[in-house]
Motif scaffolding. Structure first.
Motif, PDB file in Angstrom:
ATOM      1  N   ALA B  71       0.824  -1.211   0.000  1.00  0.00           N
ATOM      2  CA  ALA B  71       0.000   0.000   0.000  1.00  0.00           C
ATOM      3  C   ALA B  71       0.861   1.266   0.000  1.00  0.00           C
ATOM      4  O   ALA B  71       0.495   2.276  -0.602  1.00  0.00           O
ATOM      5  CB  ALA B  71      -0.917  -0.019   1.227  1.00  0.00           C
ATOM      6  N   SER B  76      -1.237  -3.363  -4.889  1.00  0.00           N
ATOM      7  CA  SER B  76      -2.189  -4.143  -4.104  1.00  0.00           C
ATOM      8  C   SER B  76      -1.392  -5.128  -3.242  1.00  0.00           C
ATOM      9  O   SER B  76      -0.262  -5.475  -3.586  1.00  0.00           O
ATOM     10  CB  SER B  76      -3.137  -4.902  -5.028  1.00  0.00           C
ATOM     11  OG  SER B  76      -2.436  -5.950  -5.657  1.00  0.00           O
ATOM     12  N   GLU B  79       0.013  -7.968  -5.250  1.00  0.00           N
ATOM     13  CA  GLU B  79       1.209  -7.647  -6.050  1.00  0.00           C
ATOM     14  C   GLU B  79       2.443  -7.521  -5.164  1.00  0.00           C
ATOM     15  O   GLU B  79       3.520  -8.032  -5.488  1.00  0.00           O
ATOM     16  CB  GLU B  79       0.985  -6.329  -6.816  1.00  0.00           C
ATOM     17  CG  GLU B  79      -0.037  -6.452  -7.934  1.00  0.00           C
ATOM     18  CD  GLU B  79      -0.557  -5.093  -8.412  1.00  0.00           C
ATOM     19  OE1 GLU B  79      -0.980  -5.027  -9.575  1.00  0.00           O
ATOM     20  OE2 GLU B  79      -0.533  -4.113  -7.633  1.00  0.00           O
ATOM     21  N   TYR B 127      -5.164   1.370   6.707  1.00  0.00           N
ATOM     22  CA  TYR B 127      -5.678  -0.001   6.733  1.00  0.00           C
ATOM     23  C   TYR B 127      -5.662  -0.566   8.144  1.00  0.00           C
ATOM     24  O   TYR B 127      -4.656  -1.068   8.601  1.00  0.00           O
ATOM     25  CB  TYR B 127      -4.798  -0.911   5.858  1.00  0.00           C
ATOM     26  CG  TYR B 127      -5.183  -0.923   4.417  1.00  0.00           C
ATOM     27  CD1 TYR B 127      -6.349  -1.568   4.005  1.00  0.00           C
ATOM     28  CD2 TYR B 127      -4.380  -0.332   3.456  1.00  0.00           C
ATOM     29  CE1 TYR B 127      -6.695  -1.601   2.672  1.00  0.00           C
ATOM     30  CE2 TYR B 127      -4.729  -0.352   2.123  1.00  0.00           C
ATOM     31  CZ  TYR B 127      -5.895  -0.991   1.735  1.00  0.00           C
ATOM     32  OH  TYR B 127      -6.225  -1.035   0.429  1.00  0.00           O
ATOM     33  N   GLN B 130      -6.321  -4.428   7.676  1.00  0.00           N
ATOM     34  CA  GLN B 130      -5.435  -5.058   6.699  1.00  0.00           C
ATOM     35  C   GLN B 130      -4.672  -6.249   7.278  1.00  0.00           C
ATOM     36  O   GLN B 130      -4.622  -7.310   6.676  1.00  0.00           O
ATOM     37  CB  GLN B 130      -4.440  -4.013   6.178  1.00  0.00           C
ATOM     38  CG  GLN B 130      -3.572  -4.497   5.049  1.00  0.00           C
ATOM     39  CD  GLN B 130      -4.312  -4.491   3.729  1.00  0.00           C
ATOM     40  OE1 GLN B 130      -5.534  -4.639   3.679  1.00  0.00           O
ATOM     41  NE2 GLN B 130      -3.596  -4.326   2.658  1.00  0.00           N
ATOM     42  N   GLN B 146      -8.857  -9.231  -9.028  1.00  0.00           N
ATOM     43  CA  GLN B 146      -7.967 -10.175  -8.338  1.00  0.00           C
ATOM     44  C   GLN B 146      -8.107 -11.572  -8.917  1.00  0.00           C
ATOM     45  O   GLN B 146      -7.120 -12.280  -9.092  1.00  0.00           O
ATOM     46  CB  GLN B 146      -8.315 -10.227  -6.850  1.00  0.00           C
ATOM     47  CG  GLN B 146      -7.527  -9.249  -5.998  1.00  0.00           C
ATOM     48  CD  GLN B 146      -8.017  -9.293  -4.573  1.00  0.00           C
ATOM     49  OE1 GLN B 146      -9.184  -8.990  -4.316  1.00  0.00           O
ATOM     50  NE2 GLN B 146      -7.162  -9.688  -3.661  1.00  0.00           N
ATOM     51  N   GLN B 205      -4.263 -15.707  -0.293  1.00  0.00           N
ATOM     52  CA  GLN B 205      -5.474 -14.934  -0.580  1.00  0.00           C
ATOM     53  C   GLN B 205      -6.712 -15.629  -0.024  1.00  0.00           C
ATOM     54  O   GLN B 205      -7.707 -15.007   0.284  1.00  0.00           O
ATOM     55  CB  GLN B 205      -5.673 -14.750  -2.096  1.00  0.00           C
ATOM     56  CG  GLN B 205      -4.514 -14.094  -2.800  1.00  0.00           C
ATOM     57  CD  GLN B 205      -4.250 -12.714  -2.261  1.00  0.00           C
ATOM     58  OE1 GLN B 205      -5.117 -11.858  -2.269  1.00  0.00           O
ATOM     59  NE2 GLN B 205      -3.035 -12.492  -1.767  1.00  0.00           N
TER      60      GLN B 205
END
Lengths: 268, 285
Positions: B71, B76, B79, B127, B130, B146, B205
């Motif tokens: 960030a 992202s 990434e 975030y 996050q 995504q 993820q």
């Protein structure tokens, strides 16, 4: 005729230490050569030069007239130990299948032809009955047979066996030697057999390549296994004691450097 | 419980399920789950054969710094994590066994990455949630963009694996023999670690960084215990991975317990059953 193996003036230094210096040898096709010497004499170093995983400092090695990197497919190689393969769950047969043409690109698919070849080598070493079991649960003797089977894939012209007898009991040593001798008679393959002790191989080998003090002597047992020849090689007093079909190499100070009871030794 | 009540409960569950299956976020979760399960199952098989479980685990943790720091530089989390894990993976592949088997070296790098991750989270105070989603995954928060990235990455890594898998298998089971046949062990190791890094990133993820093990190790580990040869092993691993991930996600929908909990628990139960079966019923190992 092109010799199976020609070593000319081979020198190998590793980390500043001279391991082999001025080694010469010419080995004919179909010969059974025993390679001996004390720990650290450079037996495995010589093997690594022959199979092409170590580049000599100077000198040359020709295998059937080719350089070691070109001769790969003519060499069947049995590395020392199990090559890091231990905790696996694969069966012995899968292991041999993975080895066959393992240097090709693509998926590890086993074609019908390669299955036949795998069956053939497993039969040659008489391992068919236990090839379906996991490699990790096999006995030492069975594992060595599987390793030998891998070395036989694709009918190599030269077998390079690095200490296959290590950690085997005398009975399994005899069985493995018998198996290798049978393969040799069958296919007329050249055998380079690294071992610690000459005695188990007395009946099968044609000549001896003895390494000590960085140098090598090549000849029949009678030529090489003598006090004069080995004293010259080691660079200090060596006595060779011979009985009818046994050889004992003893330093003049009385330390046995190579002996028949060292079947349970830890190899280097 | 009477029969009619049981029937009523099942009907309600099926109704809930079909409602949920209509939602975008559930469909996305199932697609993302399938992609990472397939890749994790295949790559995990090699992780088991090469016994590089610790490397897989540490790659995920190294990825934490990447995901958290992304960030800050306008990337992202996916990434950011991808860049850092692939870089670290290739480095570990090149460094070879001596470094990779060193618990101290890996442990130091691991904790430093987590430390940096904490710093990055602090620096980017936008975030708050996050950290939680990076660590534990946010399966129902996968966007369409995504998904596309994940699909491309899966196809690329599976394609690459297909090209070098034969050499990799040979080099994994017989490194010295492979070397003698002219294979470059460091090159194969680097290629494999890069694919592993991608697989770890995708798995994170779904189940989060802390639980990457469940997707990259669990299905393959169980498959290796059940099968003695390569293709059956890969097949069982993939089927297990996909079925368990789907079950976990769908159970999340009907029970509201997190999918991650279900996935890890189901894998553990299967693992325990297989282990017990092997201990008591299989003499041959």
């Amino acid at each position: 005729m092109i010799p199976a193996l020609q070593i000319s003036n081979l020198n190998v230094s590793l980390g500043g230490n001279t391991i082999l210096s001025g080694v010469n040898a010419e080995i004919g096709n179909g010969e059974f050569i025993g390679i001996f010497g004390p720990n650290g004499a450079g037996k495995t170093t010589l093997v690594r030069c022959i199979v092409g995983t170590l580049v000599p400092t100077s000198g040359s090695i020709r295998i059937l007239g080719l350089s070691p990197s070109q001769a790969g497919k003519h060499i069947g190689y049995m590395p020392q130990g199990h090559g890091g393969f231990d905790l696996t769950a694969l069966s012995a047969r899968s292991l041999v299948e993975a080895t066959f043409e393992g240097d090709h690109w693509g998926l590890p698919w086993t074609s019908k032809k390669s299955k036949q070849e795998v069956n053939r080598v497993l039969e040659v070493v008489e391992a068919t009955s236990y090839a379906g079991r996991r490699f990790s649960v096999l006995s030492g003797g069975e594992r060595q047979r599987i390793m030998l089977a891998q070395a036989l894939l694709g009918n190599p012209r030269i077998l390079v066996l690095d200490e296959p007898l290590a950690s085997l009991d005398p009975k399994n040593q005899a069985l493995l030697i018998e198996c290798i001798a049978r393969v040799q008679k069958l296919t007329d393959v050249t055998v380079l057999f690294v071992a610690h002790d000459m005695n188990p191989l007395m009946n099968v080998m044609d000549r001896v390549l003895y390494l000590a003090g960085g140098h090598a002597a090549l000849g029949t047992v009678d030529e090489v296994a003598t006090s004069e020849s080995l004293t010259k090689l080691y660079g200090f007093g060596i006595e060779v004691v011979r009985t009818k079909n046994r050889v004992f190499v003893v330093s003049s100070e009385g330390n046995v450097t190579e002996q028949s009871e060292c079947t349970h030794h830890d190899h280097d | 419980m009477s029969r009619s009540r049981a029937n009523a409960l099942i009907t309600t569950m099926i109704d809930t399920l079909s409602t949920y299956l209509g939602y975008d976020f559930v469909q996305h979760a199932l697609i993302a789950g399938t992609l990472s399960a397939i890749l994790g199952a295949v790559v995990g098989y090699f992780v088991i054969i090469r016994s590089s479980g610790f490397a897989a685990h540490s790659l995920a943790h190294i990825g934490f710094a990447g995901a958290a720091g992304a960030a800050l530089v306008g990337l992202s989390p996916l990434e950011g994590m991808l860049i850092l894990t692939v870089g670290a993976g290739v480095f570990m592949g090149a460094a070879g066994d001596k470094v990779n088997r060193s618990d101290l070296a890996i442990g130091m790098v691991l904790s430093m990455s987590l430390g940096f991750g904490t710093l990055f989270l602090k620096l980017y105070s936008g975030y708050a949630g996050q950290a939680k989603s990076i660590l534990f995954g946010e399966i129902f928060g996968v966007s369409e963009t995504q998904l596309v990235t994940m699909a491309i990455l899966s196809i690329l890594s599976l394609g690459a694996s297909a090209i070098f898998s034969r050499k990799l298998l040979f080099a994994s089971v017989q490194p010295r023999l492979a070397e003698a046949r002219g294979l470059s062990l460091p090159a194969l190791s680097m290629a494999f670690m890069a694919v592993l890094a991608i697989s770890v990133t995708l798995a994170s993820q779904v189940v989060g960084i802390l639980l990457v093990f469940t997707l990259v190790i669990a299905p393959a580990g169980i498959a290796v215990r059940m099968c003695r040869s390569f293709w059956p092993g890969i097949l069982v691993s993939v089927v297990l991975g996909v079925v368990v991930v789907w079950t976990g996600i769908l159970l999340d929908c009907v029970t509201t317990y997190p999918a991650t909990f279900w996935i890890t628990t189901i894998f553990f139960v299967i693992y325990a059953l297989v282990e017990v079966y092997h201990r008591f019923f299989v003499k041959d190992g």
